[in-house]
Design a protein around this motif. Structure first.
Motif, PDB file in Angstrom:
ATOM      1  N   THR A 133      -5.037 -13.383  -9.518  1.00  0.00           N
ATOM      2  CA  THR A 133      -4.856 -12.335 -10.520  1.00  0.00           C
ATOM      3  C   THR A 133      -5.980 -11.310 -10.429  1.00  0.00           C
ATOM      4  O   THR A 133      -7.154 -11.680 -10.381  1.00  0.00           O
ATOM      5  N   PRO A 134      -5.660 -10.019 -10.405  1.00  0.00           N
ATOM      6  CA  PRO A 134      -6.718  -8.995 -10.352  1.00  0.00           C
ATOM      7  C   PRO A 134      -7.655  -9.097 -11.550  1.00  0.00           C
ATOM      8  O   PRO A 134      -7.216  -9.321 -12.677  1.00  0.00           O
ATOM      9  N   CYS A 135      -8.950  -8.936 -11.265  1.00  0.00           N
ATOM     10  CA  CYS A 135      -9.963  -8.982 -12.320  1.00  0.00           C
ATOM     11  C   CYS A 135     -10.995  -7.892 -12.009  1.00  0.00           C
ATOM     12  O   CYS A 135     -12.022  -8.160 -11.391  1.00  0.00           O
ATOM     13  N   PRO A 136     -10.717  -6.633 -12.404  1.00  0.00           N
ATOM     14  CA  PRO A 136     -11.637  -5.543 -12.066  1.00  0.00           C
ATOM     15  C   PRO A 136     -13.022  -5.762 -12.669  1.00  0.00           C
ATOM     16  O   PRO A 136     -13.146  -6.150 -13.837  1.00  0.00           O
ATOM     17  N   ALA A 142       0.832  -1.205   0.000  1.00  0.00           N
ATOM     18  CA  ALA A 142       0.000   0.000   0.000  1.00  0.00           C
ATOM     19  C   ALA A 142       0.866   1.254   0.000  1.00  0.00           C
ATOM     20  O   ALA A 142       0.613   2.211  -0.747  1.00  0.00           O
ATOM     21  N   ARG A 143       1.896   1.268   0.827  1.00  0.00           N
ATOM     22  CA  ARG A 143       2.736   2.461   0.950  1.00  0.00           C
ATOM     23  C   ARG A 143       3.540   2.732  -0.312  1.00  0.00           C
ATOM     24  O   ARG A 143       3.888   3.892  -0.591  1.00  0.00           O
ATOM     25  N   ASP A 145      -2.702  -5.103  -6.048  1.00  0.00           N
ATOM     26  CA  ASP A 145      -1.502  -5.679  -5.442  1.00  0.00           C
ATOM     27  C   ASP A 145      -1.837  -6.568  -4.247  1.00  0.00           C
ATOM     28  O   ASP A 145      -1.234  -7.628  -4.059  1.00  0.00           O
ATOM     29  N   TRP A 146      -2.799  -6.138  -3.422  1.00  0.00           N
ATOM     30  CA  TRP A 146      -3.185  -6.991  -2.295  1.00  0.00           C
ATOM     31  C   TRP A 146      -3.758  -8.308  -2.788  1.00  0.00           C
ATOM     32  O   TRP A 146      -3.510  -9.361  -2.211  1.00  0.00           O
ATOM     33  N   LEU A 176      -6.894   3.444  -4.677  1.00  0.00           N
ATOM     34  CA  LEU A 176      -7.374   2.258  -3.973  1.00  0.00           C
ATOM     35  C   LEU A 176      -7.457   1.043  -4.887  1.00  0.00           C
ATOM     36  O   LEU A 176      -7.181  -0.084  -4.457  1.00  0.00           O
ATOM     37  N   ALA A 177      -7.823   1.263  -6.148  1.00  0.00           N
ATOM     38  CA  ALA A 177      -7.883   0.138  -7.088  1.00  0.00           C
ATOM     39  C   ALA A 177      -6.482  -0.434  -7.336  1.00  0.00           C
ATOM     40  O   ALA A 177      -6.321  -1.657  -7.491  1.00  0.00           O
ATOM     41  N   ALA A 178      -5.470   0.427  -7.356  1.00  0.00           N
ATOM     42  CA  ALA A 178      -4.097  -0.056  -7.548  1.00  0.00           C
ATOM     43  C   ALA A 178      -3.643  -0.876  -6.338  1.00  0.00           C
ATOM     44  O   ALA A 178      -2.987  -1.926  -6.484  1.00  0.00           O
TER      45      ALA A 178
END
Length: 283
Positions: A274-277, A218-219, A265-266, A259-261
């Motif tokens: 894998t991220p899937c928006p 996050a940081r 990563d989280w 926040l989406a970024a």
């Protein structure tokens, strides 16, 4: 006329598939089940056909995630609390997440219009092996249109927010339109009118190394913000079961981008998924 709406979501595991069953009363429902990343993860989009919440409306959502399920819950657009003629508008969510289940509570922003009187409650009950990510974005007024969050009829507008993870985190804050010390002080909202809270929470203690990894991820995004960025943020972990990001911004878009970024990563490093928006984020 006030709307009373109730929606029950029941997620179960059927082999490799997360299935979902829903029941609704009143103007609150979901679109069909979506599986853009395979059968294990069910995406649901909550819809409120009237298009906004006004004084006297009461909307309740209950979600139950059985063992081994994974649900992503979002909305197709902003949740809008409109001006009230006197009564308070209320929205509440109670989510119960079983061992081995994962919940992603990722609605688009909430807008508190001028003159609104609103309460928004969220409670997340996590079993020892459960995990979740959730966020809440709140815009006071319409910053992009220069419409203030104020009280045109001199009856003090307010927005009350409650977030609870029993035994871990309980907060309740009320923002009144007349409270300029809070809204404009550098120790408060500092003149900004969009706030955001994003958290990663577990039903049992996280190892210190895992908490630190989530904080570092996050940081990294927060530290990359330029000095003149319209968004400021910080990440903390004061409890072994939660990591929290707080942010303030002048507009919704830069905060949503930040926040989406972090979410991506989280998800990638915290869950190895894998991220899937959701598609509705792009509409």
């Amino acid at each position: 006329m006030s709307w009373l709406g109730h929606l029950t979501l029941d997620y179960r595991r059927d082999g490799e598939r997360t299935t979902a069953h829903d029941r609704h009363d009143g103007p609150l429902r979901v679109l069909q089940r979506l599986y853009p990343e395979g059968p294990e993860v069910c995406h649901h989009v909550l819809v409120h056909p009237p298009g906004g919440i006004v004084g006297g409306d009461v909307l309740n959502v209950q979600a139950t995630l059985a063992e081994g399920t994974h649900a992503v819950i979002t909305t197709p657009g902003a949740t809008r609390f409109y001006k009230s003629s006197g009564a308070t508008a209320e929205q509440s969510l109670v989510a119960r997440v079983a061992d081995g289940a994962r919940l992603e509570w990722l609605p688009l922003e909430t807008i508190a219009y001028r003159g609104c009187k609103a309460v928004n409650r969220m409670r997340f009950e996590l079993a020892p092996g459960a995990e979740m990510m959730g966020w809440d974005l709140l815009a006071l007024g319409l910053p992009a249109a220069n419409e203030a969050f104020d009280s045109p009829d001199h009856a003090d507008a307010f927005f009350t927010q409650e977030i609870e993870l029993p035994g871990v985190w309980l907060e309740r804050g009320t923002v009144k339109a007349s409270d300029h010390r809070l809204l404009d002080s550098p120790l408060g909202w500092a003149g900004r009118r969009v706030s955001g809270t994003f958290w990663f929470a577990t039903g049992s203690a996280m190892p210190n190394a895992r908490r630190q990894q989530l904080l570092d991820l996050a940081r990294t995004h927060i530290d990359a913000l330029p000095a003149d960025a319209p968004c400021v943020a910080g990440a903390t972990s004061t409890h072994e079961r939660a990591v929290v990001v707080r942010a303030l911004a002048a507009r919704v878009e830069p905060m949503m981008g930040l926040l989406a970024a972090i979410w991506a990563d989280w998800r990638q490093h915290g869950w190895q998924v894998t991220p899937c928006p959701p598609r509705v984020w792009k509409t």
